[in-house]
Write an enzyme that holds these catalytic residues in place. Structure first.
Site, PDB file in Angstrom:
ATOM      1  N   ARG A   1     -16.080 -14.888  -9.289  1.00 59.53           N
ATOM      2  CA  ARG A   1     -15.569 -13.509  -9.304  1.00 59.53           C
ATOM      3  C   ARG A   1     -16.678 -12.483  -9.137  1.00 59.53           C
ATOM      4  NH1 ARG A   1     -10.234 -12.687 -10.971  1.00 59.53           N
ATOM      5  NH2 ARG A   1      -9.247 -14.602 -11.656  1.00 59.53           N
TER       6      ARG A   1
ATOM      7  N   MET B   1      -4.694  -6.910  -6.646  1.00 57.15           N
ATOM      8  CA  MET B   1      -4.259  -7.985  -7.541  1.00 57.15           C
ATOM      9  C   MET B   1      -5.395  -8.938  -7.911  1.00 57.15           C
ATOM     10  SD  MET B   1      -1.232  -6.993  -7.952  1.00 57.15           S
ATOM     11  CE  MET B   1      -0.383  -8.321  -8.786  1.00 57.15           C
ATOM     12  N   ARG B   2      -6.521  -8.384  -8.297  1.00 52.73           N
ATOM     13  CA  ARG B   2      -7.621  -9.204  -8.809  1.00 52.73           C
ATOM     14  C   ARG B   2      -8.043  -8.670 -10.164  1.00 52.73           C
ATOM     15  NH1 ARG B   2      -7.482 -13.708  -6.982  1.00 52.73           N
ATOM     16  NH2 ARG B   2      -9.626 -14.206  -7.551  1.00 52.73           N
TER      17      ARG B   2
ATOM     18  N   GLY C   1       0.778  -1.238   0.000  1.00 51.45           N
ATOM     19  CA  GLY C   1       0.000   0.000   0.000  1.00 51.45           C
ATOM     20  C   GLY C   1       0.808   1.286   0.000  1.00 51.45           C
TER      21      GLY C   1
ATOM     22  N   LEU D   1     -10.750  -7.764 -12.708  1.00 52.79           N
ATOM     23  CA  LEU D   1     -12.149  -7.395 -12.504  1.00 52.79           C
ATOM     24  C   LEU D   1     -13.001  -7.866 -13.667  1.00 52.79           C
ATOM     25  CD1 LEU D   1     -11.703  -3.773 -11.129  1.00 52.79           C
ATOM     26  CD2 LEU D   1     -11.954  -5.905  -9.852  1.00 52.79           C
TER      27      LEU D   1
ATOM     28  N   GLU E   1       8.713   5.944  -7.255  1.00 51.34           N
ATOM     29  CA  GLU E   1       8.733   7.363  -6.845  1.00 51.34           C
ATOM     30  C   GLU E   1       7.814   8.196  -7.751  1.00 51.34           C
ATOM     31  OE1 GLU E   1      12.816   8.662  -6.706  1.00 51.34           O
ATOM     32  OE2 GLU E   1      13.287   7.131  -5.197  1.00 51.34           O
TER      33      GLU E   1
ATOM     34  N   HIS F   1      -0.631   1.581 -13.005  1.00 51.45           N
ATOM     35  CA  HIS F   1       0.114   0.449 -13.559  1.00 51.45           C
ATOM     36  C   HIS F   1       1.578   0.867 -13.705  1.00 51.45           C
ATOM     37  CE1 HIS F   1       0.905  -3.186 -15.760  1.00 51.45           C
ATOM     38  NE2 HIS F   1       1.521  -2.480 -16.698  1.00 51.45           N
TER      39      HIS F   1
ATOM     40  N   ASN G   1      -6.906   3.176 -11.906  1.00 50.81           N
ATOM     41  CA  ASN G   1      -5.869   2.208 -11.542  1.00 50.81           C
ATOM     42  C   ASN G   1      -4.500   2.796 -11.850  1.00 50.81           C
ATOM     43  OD1 ASN G   1      -4.705  -0.409 -10.902  1.00 50.81           O
ATOM     44  ND2 ASN G   1      -4.395  -0.714 -13.099  1.00 50.81           N
TER      45      ASN G   1
HETATM   46  C1  GRF Z   1       2.605  -0.661  -7.800  1.00 53.53           C
HETATM   47  O1  GRF Z   1       3.777  -0.786  -8.549  1.00 53.53           O
HETATM   48  C2  GRF Z   1       1.426  -0.411  -8.698  1.00 53.53           C
HETATM   49  O2  GRF Z   1       1.752   0.318  -9.836  1.00 53.53           O
HETATM   50  C3  GRF Z   1       1.019  -1.808  -9.082  1.00 53.53           C
HETATM   51  O3  GRF Z   1       1.218  -2.584  -7.933  1.00 53.53           O
HETATM   52  C4  GRF Z   1       2.215  -1.966  -7.120  1.00 53.53           C
HETATM   53  C5  GRF Z   1       1.603  -1.738  -5.782  1.00 53.53           C
HETATM   54  O4  GRF Z   1       2.524  -1.224  -4.856  1.00 53.53           O
HETATM   55  N1  GRF Z   1      -0.333  -1.833  -9.574  1.00 53.53           N
HETATM   56  P1  GRF Z   1       2.005  -0.558  -3.519  1.00 53.53           P
HETATM   57  O5  GRF Z   1       1.173  -1.619  -2.803  1.00 53.53           O
HETATM   58  O6  GRF Z   1       1.205   0.641  -3.871  1.00 53.53           O
HETATM   59  O7  GRF Z   1       3.232  -0.219  -2.752  1.00 53.53           O
END
Ligand code: GRF
Length: 222
Positions: free
Chosen positions: A69, A94-95, A15, A97, A176, A113, A111
């Protein structure tokens, strides 16, 4: 001051992006209020972090839905609605949708990525960026569509790929940037500062709607 948009963050892990969003929203002028953090993993470290910030948390464990799901998403959706949530931000959730949740939250579900989409969808993005020899890598915040890691792009941040990078050093540099662009994207969405023109996100606070003004490339030091 106009009403702040009640926002939920969905996590599965540590998180750090969640913390960046919560930290930005501590400022009462920020247009989103983080009202809830939900995890599908009961032991996700991010839950404790959210509680330290004084944010309400909930767990909807996908394992309790025996692979159904949509039933999992209905339970999630019910919690979001019960809490009066208006915007949902996925942050390391990590699901995959289904169209059920994606359609229910259309244009209100975002989201992050860790790659410059549409390159490197899926997992292990930093490893693949190094394998492919790209010179710029980065992160993308986008509205969620029914396809994985797809949907209108709100903001992207780029970083250089250096000759001696490993997946870890590159991933740290990208993270970062993630922490900078995700609060910015939530701010834009919550303030109504963006609208969709087909697949393109355009900025309503800019008379010329010049999306290039929002691009960001980190300084290339060498
Ligand atoms: C991040 O790299 C985000 O882009 C990806 O999963 C990772 C989550 O990291 N979807 P965190 O839990 O926010 O530290």
């Amino acid at each position: 001051m106009s009403e702040r948009k009640k926002t939920a963050i969905l996590i599965s892990g540590r998180g750090s992006n969640m913390s960046a969003l919560i930290s930005a929203a501590i400022d009462p002028r920020f247009p989103a209020e983080i009202a809830l953090v939900v995890s599908n993993v009961p032991e996700a470290p991010g839950l404790a972090r959210a509680e330290e910030f004084g944010i309400a948390t909930a767990v909807v464990d996908h394992k309790e839905f025996a692979g159904d799901r949509e039933a999992f998403e209905r339970a999630l959706d019910a919690i979001l609605k019960d809490n009066g949530i208006e915007i949902v931000a996925l942050a390391g959730f990590m699901r995959l949708l289904t169209p059920y949740l994606v359609n229910a939250w259309s244009n209100r579900l975002i989201n992050i990525h860790p790659a410059l989409l549409p390159s490197f969808k899926g997992l292990a993005t930093h490893e693949r960026a190094l394998e492919e020899g790209v010179k710029l890598h980065g992160a993308t915040v986008h509205f969620v569509s029914a396809e994985m890691d797809d949907g209108p792009i709100i903001i992207q941040g780029a970083v250089p790929v250096l000759d001696n990078d490993t997946p870890e050093t590159l991933g740290k540099r990208v993270l970062e940037i993630e922490h900078q662009i995700y609060p910015k994207a939530l701010e834009l969405v919550a303030s109504g500062g963006v609208k969709l023109r087909e697949r393109r996100v355009v900025f309503t606070d800019n008379e010329t709607e010049d999306t290039s003004a929002r691009g960001f490339v980190s300084p290339l030091s060498r």
